[in-house]
Structure formats: structure tokens, C-alpha cells
Write a protein that holds these residues in place. Structure first.
Motif, PDB file in Angstrom:
ATOM      1  N   ALA A 183      37.880  38.688  37.960  1.00  0.00           N
ATOM      2  CA  ALA A 183      37.874  38.008  39.200  1.00  0.00           C
ATOM      3  C   ALA A 183      37.914  38.930  40.594  1.00  0.00           C
ATOM      4  O   ALA A 183      37.129  38.606  41.436  1.00  0.00           O
ATOM      5  CB  ALA A 183      39.028  37.083  39.255  1.00  0.00           C
ATOM      6  N   VAL A 184      38.728  40.056  40.545  1.00  0.00           N
ATOM      7  CA  VAL A 184      38.492  40.869  41.595  1.00  0.00           C
ATOM      8  C   VAL A 184      37.199  41.519  41.829  1.00  0.00           C
ATOM      9  O   VAL A 184      36.759  41.783  42.815  1.00  0.00           O
ATOM     10  CB  VAL A 184      39.690  41.981  41.431  1.00  0.00           C
ATOM     11  CG1 VAL A 184      39.681  43.093  42.339  1.00  0.00           C
ATOM     12  CG2 VAL A 184      41.206  41.390  41.674  1.00  0.00           C
ATOM     13  N   LEU A 185      36.667  41.871  40.623  1.00  0.00           N
ATOM     14  CA  LEU A 185      35.214  42.426  40.691  1.00  0.00           C
ATOM     15  C   LEU A 185      34.281  41.471  41.367  1.00  0.00           C
ATOM     16  O   LEU A 185      33.652  41.725  41.983  1.00  0.00           O
ATOM     17  CB  LEU A 185      34.775  42.976  39.219  1.00  0.00           C
ATOM     18  CG  LEU A 185      33.474  43.577  39.276  1.00  0.00           C
ATOM     19  CD1 LEU A 185      33.232  44.803  40.044  1.00  0.00           C
ATOM     20  CD2 LEU A 185      33.137  43.687  37.662  1.00  0.00           C
ATOM     21  N   ASN A 186      34.402  40.311  40.808  1.00  0.00           N
ATOM     22  CA  ASN A 186      33.427  39.326  41.271  1.00  0.00           C
ATOM     23  C   ASN A 186      33.632  38.940  42.643  1.00  0.00           C
ATOM     24  O   ASN A 186      32.628  38.673  43.295  1.00  0.00           O
ATOM     25  CB  ASN A 186      33.257  38.029  40.323  1.00  0.00           C
ATOM     26  CG  ASN A 186      32.561  38.419  39.299  1.00  0.00           C
ATOM     27  OD1 ASN A 186      31.333  37.887  39.199  1.00  0.00           O
ATOM     28  ND2 ASN A 186      33.375  38.763  38.012  1.00  0.00           N
ATOM     29  N   THR A 242      44.526  39.988  47.390  1.00  0.00           N
ATOM     30  CA  THR A 242      46.117  40.645  47.396  1.00  0.00           C
ATOM     31  C   THR A 242      46.747  39.581  46.421  1.00  0.00           C
ATOM     32  O   THR A 242      47.649  40.009  45.845  1.00  0.00           O
ATOM     33  CB  THR A 242      46.381  39.984  49.056  1.00  0.00           C
ATOM     34  OG1 THR A 242      45.934  41.074  49.638  1.00  0.00           O
ATOM     35  CG2 THR A 242      48.055  40.297  49.047  1.00  0.00           C
ATOM     36  N   GLU A 243      46.558  38.292  46.333  1.00  0.00           N
ATOM     37  CA  GLU A 243      47.166  37.491  45.287  1.00  0.00           C
ATOM     38  C   GLU A 243      46.768  37.822  43.940  1.00  0.00           C
ATOM     39  O   GLU A 243      47.586  37.844  42.841  1.00  0.00           O
ATOM     40  CB  GLU A 243      46.949  35.960  45.766  1.00  0.00           C
ATOM     41  CG  GLU A 243      47.404  35.401  46.901  1.00  0.00           C
ATOM     42  CD  GLU A 243      48.981  35.626  47.201  1.00  0.00           C
ATOM     43  OE1 GLU A 243      49.733  35.492  46.274  1.00  0.00           O
ATOM     44  OE2 GLU A 243      49.321  36.373  48.349  1.00  0.00           O
ATOM     45  N   LEU A 244      45.616  38.164  43.640  1.00  0.00           N
ATOM     46  CA  LEU A 244      45.262  38.381  42.345  1.00  0.00           C
ATOM     47  C   LEU A 244      45.836  39.693  41.637  1.00  0.00           C
ATOM     48  O   LEU A 244      46.283  39.731  40.679  1.00  0.00           O
ATOM     49  CB  LEU A 244      43.643  38.526  42.505  1.00  0.00           C
ATOM     50  CG  LEU A 244      42.780  37.455  42.436  1.00  0.00           C
ATOM     51  CD1 LEU A 244      41.288  37.657  42.601  1.00  0.00           C
ATOM     52  CD2 LEU A 244      42.957  36.430  41.245  1.00  0.00           C
ATOM     53  N   ARG A 245      45.971  40.484  42.763  1.00  0.00           N
ATOM     54  CA  ARG A 245      46.561  41.891  42.366  1.00  0.00           C
ATOM     55  C   ARG A 245      48.166  41.659  42.218  1.00  0.00           C
ATOM     56  O   ARG A 245      48.724  42.333  41.595  1.00  0.00           O
ATOM     57  CB  ARG A 245      46.113  42.930  43.502  1.00  0.00           C
ATOM     58  CG  ARG A 245      44.744  43.307  43.498  1.00  0.00           C
ATOM     59  CD  ARG A 245      44.604  44.647  44.315  1.00  0.00           C
ATOM     60  NE  ARG A 245      43.134  44.914  44.306  1.00  0.00           N
ATOM     61  CZ  ARG A 245      42.442  45.431  43.504  1.00  0.00           C
ATOM     62  NH1 ARG A 245      42.948  45.755  42.371  1.00  0.00           N
ATOM     63  NH2 ARG A 245      41.208  45.669  43.639  1.00  0.00           N
ATOM     64  N   ARG A 246      48.547  40.938  42.893  1.00  0.00           N
ATOM     65  CA  ARG A 246      49.928  40.555  42.893  1.00  0.00           C
ATOM     66  C   ARG A 246      50.396  39.848  41.405  1.00  0.00           C
ATOM     67  O   ARG A 246      51.243  40.047  40.938  1.00  0.00           O
ATOM     68  CB  ARG A 246      50.556  39.633  44.030  1.00  0.00           C
ATOM     69  CG  ARG A 246      51.890  39.037  43.882  1.00  0.00           C
ATOM     70  CD  ARG A 246      52.303  37.963  45.264  1.00  0.00           C
ATOM     71  NE  ARG A 246      53.517  38.414  45.763  1.00  0.00           N
ATOM     72  CZ  ARG A 246      53.963  37.721  46.623  1.00  0.00           C
ATOM     73  NH1 ARG A 246      53.484  36.712  47.366  1.00  0.00           N
ATOM     74  NH2 ARG A 246      55.288  38.297  47.253  1.00  0.00           N
ATOM     75  N   MET A 247      49.456  38.879  41.151  1.00  0.00           N
ATOM     76  CA  MET A 247      49.503  38.288  39.732  1.00  0.00           C
ATOM     77  C   MET A 247      49.566  39.493  38.674  1.00  0.00           C
ATOM     78  O   MET A 247      50.385  39.254  37.817  1.00  0.00           O
ATOM     79  CB  MET A 247      48.531  37.281  39.572  1.00  0.00           C
ATOM     80  CG  MET A 247      48.779  35.987  40.516  1.00  0.00           C
ATOM     81  SD  MET A 247      47.173  35.089  40.198  1.00  0.00           S
ATOM     82  CE  MET A 247      47.471  34.479  38.461  1.00  0.00           C
ATOM     83  N   ALA A 248      48.638  40.355  38.826  1.00  0.00           N
ATOM     84  CA  ALA A 248      48.592  41.387  37.772  1.00  0.00           C
ATOM     85  C   ALA A 248      49.913  42.054  37.840  1.00  0.00           C
ATOM     86  O   ALA A 248      50.416  42.482  36.653  1.00  0.00           O
ATOM     87  CB  ALA A 248      47.384  42.416  38.167  1.00  0.00           C
ATOM     88  N   TYR A 276      39.785  35.570  54.244  1.00  0.00           N
ATOM     89  CA  TYR A 276      40.174  34.795  53.055  1.00  0.00           C
ATOM     90  C   TYR A 276      39.879  35.537  51.796  1.00  0.00           C
ATOM     91  O   TYR A 276      40.622  35.446  50.994  1.00  0.00           O
ATOM     92  CB  TYR A 276      39.045  33.678  53.067  1.00  0.00           C
ATOM     93  CG  TYR A 276      39.063  32.566  54.134  1.00  0.00           C
ATOM     94  CD1 TYR A 276      40.159  32.304  54.678  1.00  0.00           C
ATOM     95  CD2 TYR A 276      37.973  31.836  54.721  1.00  0.00           C
ATOM     96  CE1 TYR A 276      40.620  31.565  55.744  1.00  0.00           C
ATOM     97  CE2 TYR A 276      38.268  30.881  55.650  1.00  0.00           C
ATOM     98  CZ  TYR A 276      39.205  30.726  56.181  1.00  0.00           C
ATOM     99  OH  TYR A 276      39.353  29.878  57.214  1.00  0.00           O
ATOM    100  N   THR A 277      38.865  36.462  51.902  1.00  0.00           N
ATOM    101  CA  THR A 277      38.775  37.217  50.518  1.00  0.00           C
ATOM    102  C   THR A 277      39.836  38.409  50.327  1.00  0.00           C
ATOM    103  O   THR A 277      40.109  38.622  49.442  1.00  0.00           O
ATOM    104  CB  THR A 277      37.388  38.029  50.710  1.00  0.00           C
ATOM    105  OG1 THR A 277      37.232  38.747  52.080  1.00  0.00           O
ATOM    106  CG2 THR A 277      36.236  36.940  50.527  1.00  0.00           C
ATOM    107  N   ALA A 278      40.311  38.972  51.588  1.00  0.00           N
ATOM    108  CA  ALA A 278      41.516  39.813  51.425  1.00  0.00           C
ATOM    109  C   ALA A 278      42.783  39.044  50.900  1.00  0.00           C
ATOM    110  O   ALA A 278      43.475  39.745  50.179  1.00  0.00           O
ATOM    111  CB  ALA A 278      41.813  40.490  52.838  1.00  0.00           C
ATOM    112  N   ALA A 279      43.017  37.760  51.272  1.00  0.00           N
ATOM    113  CA  ALA A 279      43.991  37.180  50.919  1.00  0.00           C
ATOM    114  C   ALA A 279      44.002  36.855  49.522  1.00  0.00           C
ATOM    115  O   ALA A 279      45.005  37.084  48.700  1.00  0.00           O
ATOM    116  CB  ALA A 279      44.163  35.836  51.725  1.00  0.00           C
ATOM    117  N   ILE A 280      42.783  36.562  49.102  1.00  0.00           N
ATOM    118  CA  ILE A 280      42.539  36.291  47.690  1.00  0.00           C
ATOM    119  C   ILE A 280      42.901  37.322  46.840  1.00  0.00           C
ATOM    120  O   ILE A 280      43.329  37.373  45.509  1.00  0.00           O
ATOM    121  CB  ILE A 280      41.263  35.693  47.277  1.00  0.00           C
ATOM    122  CG1 ILE A 280      41.065  34.121  47.971  1.00  0.00           C
ATOM    123  CG2 ILE A 280      40.713  35.510  45.738  1.00  0.00           C
ATOM    124  CD1 ILE A 280      39.542  33.758  47.777  1.00  0.00           C
TER     125      ILE A 280
END
Length: 216
Positions: A30-33, A62-68, A56-60
Motif C-alpha cells: 500500500a505504501v509503495l502504491n 503516516t497511518e500505514l507506517r504506524r500500523m506496521a 492527504y497522501t502524507a497522512a495516509i
């Protein structure tokens, strides 16, 4: 412990690494895409940057990396450390004196993986430094009722302090940074039969950590 629960715990321990990998793989994709999407949008816009799209993309991301990071912490710390065998009796008073600079009894033997308990205490101290003001912050420890008990108390570092949130994996510190330290410390402590909680009395907050002494 009931037989089915022991089987459940063993299965969780065996599969935790695979599960963490399986969960992180779609996050990495998801981060790559997301980055590819960001580049595509910029190309379609002729190289110009739309501030809202960038936000928006920066926020998304950030949340993906936080989940990881949450997956890493949970699946790593909820299972025994690799290549360390069974939990052994060791003197936790040594670690308390070293990390907290507190007065302790001569010996406070607990049965656990020493490296994991050291990690938990470091995160406990780190978490306390995030939620409590440095001025007036105090640590203490003792052994009573067959428990090793550790307290860190002080005033909340933020007026927006919320006691029920500080042990959440999805916690954001007063400076706006994601912080897993208290949640991860509690996970480790509970894995070895202990407890980690907090109480608030007016303007004073006390973080409380306990671990059973000996073979309990």
C-alpha cells in the motif's frame, strides 16, 4: 491454564512471525502504491503540487507506517524472545537500580527472560518521560506480597492528558508523536504474569508496574 488455552497460546507463539509478515506485506504494498499514485497525480498535474493532495497522501502514509510499527511491537513482544530458551530466575533488583536509580532490597528474583524485562523497564521509563513532567517526577520500588512493585509518579505533561489512552497502541504523545512505549511495556509485563496500570489523584499521576517474585 486450561488445555485449549495452552494450545491457543502455543499456536500464537509459533505463528506470530508469519502473521506479522503476512500483515505487513499488504501495508508495504500500500505504501509503495501510494507513492506511485502520488507521482502519477503530479505528472497529470504537469508537475505542480496540490497542497491538499500532498497533505492527504502524507497522512495516509503516516497511518500505514504506524500500523506496521504496531504489528511489529505486538507480534514480537507477545511471544518469547528467540534463542533464549525457557524463562530463568534472575535478580531484577539489579536492573531496577541500574535503570531507575532507586533503593531496592538486595535480591528480587523473578522468573522471566531477562532481556525482555530489561526492555519493558526501558519502555516503562520512556513512556513515563512522555506523559509526566520531568520536574517533580519520582521513581520508587520495593518487594512486598510476593511482588516486585515499581512506581513512577508526577504531574501530567499536558493539560489534555487522558489516563485511559496512554496504554493504547494507537497513542499519540503530547507533542503529536505516535508512542507505543507504555502499551508495549504492559504487553511484556502481562506476558510474565505482571500488571501495568496507572491512577490519577487530582494533578498527580502514578504509573504502577508489578511482577511476581519467584516461581508463581
Amino acid at each position: 491454564m486450561e488445555a485449549w488455552l495452552e494450545a491457543f497460546a502455543r499456536a500464537n507463539s509459533r505463528r506470530s512471525a508469519d502473521t506479522a509478515h503476512d500483515l505487513k506485506t499488504p501495508l508495504n504494498v500500500a505504501v509503495l502504491n501510494l507513492e506511485l499514485l502520488r507521482m502519477r497525480v503530479a505528472k497529470l498535474a504537469g508537475g505542480s503540487t496540490d497542497e491538499k493532495i500532498a497533505s492527504y497522501t502524507a497522512a495516509i502514509e503516516t497511518e500505514l507506517r504506524r500500523m506496521a510499527r504496531i504489528f511489529d511491537a505486538f507480534f514480537l513482544l507477545s511471544t518469547p524472545p528467540k534463542n533464549e530458551g525457557q524463562p530463568q530466575l534472575f535478580d531484577a533488583a539489579v536492573i531496577c537500580r541500574e535503570l531507575l536509580n532507586v533503593q531496592m532490597p538486595d535480591v528480587a528474583n523473578i522468573r522471566a527472560h531477562e532481556s525482555r524485562i530489561r526492555e519493558a523497564l526501558k519502555m516503562f521509563i520512556q513512556g513515563a518521560s512522555k506523559v509526566l513532567k520531568q520536574e517533580g517526577r519520582k521513581a520508587s520500588a520495593d518487594c512486598s506480597d510476593q511482588l516486585l512493585r515499581i512506581w513512577i509518579s508526577g504531574q501530567p505533561s499536558s493539560e489534555e492528558f487522558e489516563l485511559e489512552k496512554i496504554f493504547k497502541f494507537y497513542y499519540t504523545d503530547p507533542e503529536g508523536n505516535a508512542d507505543l512505549s507504555l502499551a508495549a511495556a504492559r504487553l511484556i509485563v502481562e506476558t510474565y504474569g505482571g500488571e501495568l496500570d496507572a491512577v490519577q489523584e487530582r494533578d498527580k499521576v502514578t504509573l504502577r508496574l508489578s511482577l511476581p517474585l519467584g516461581d508463581q
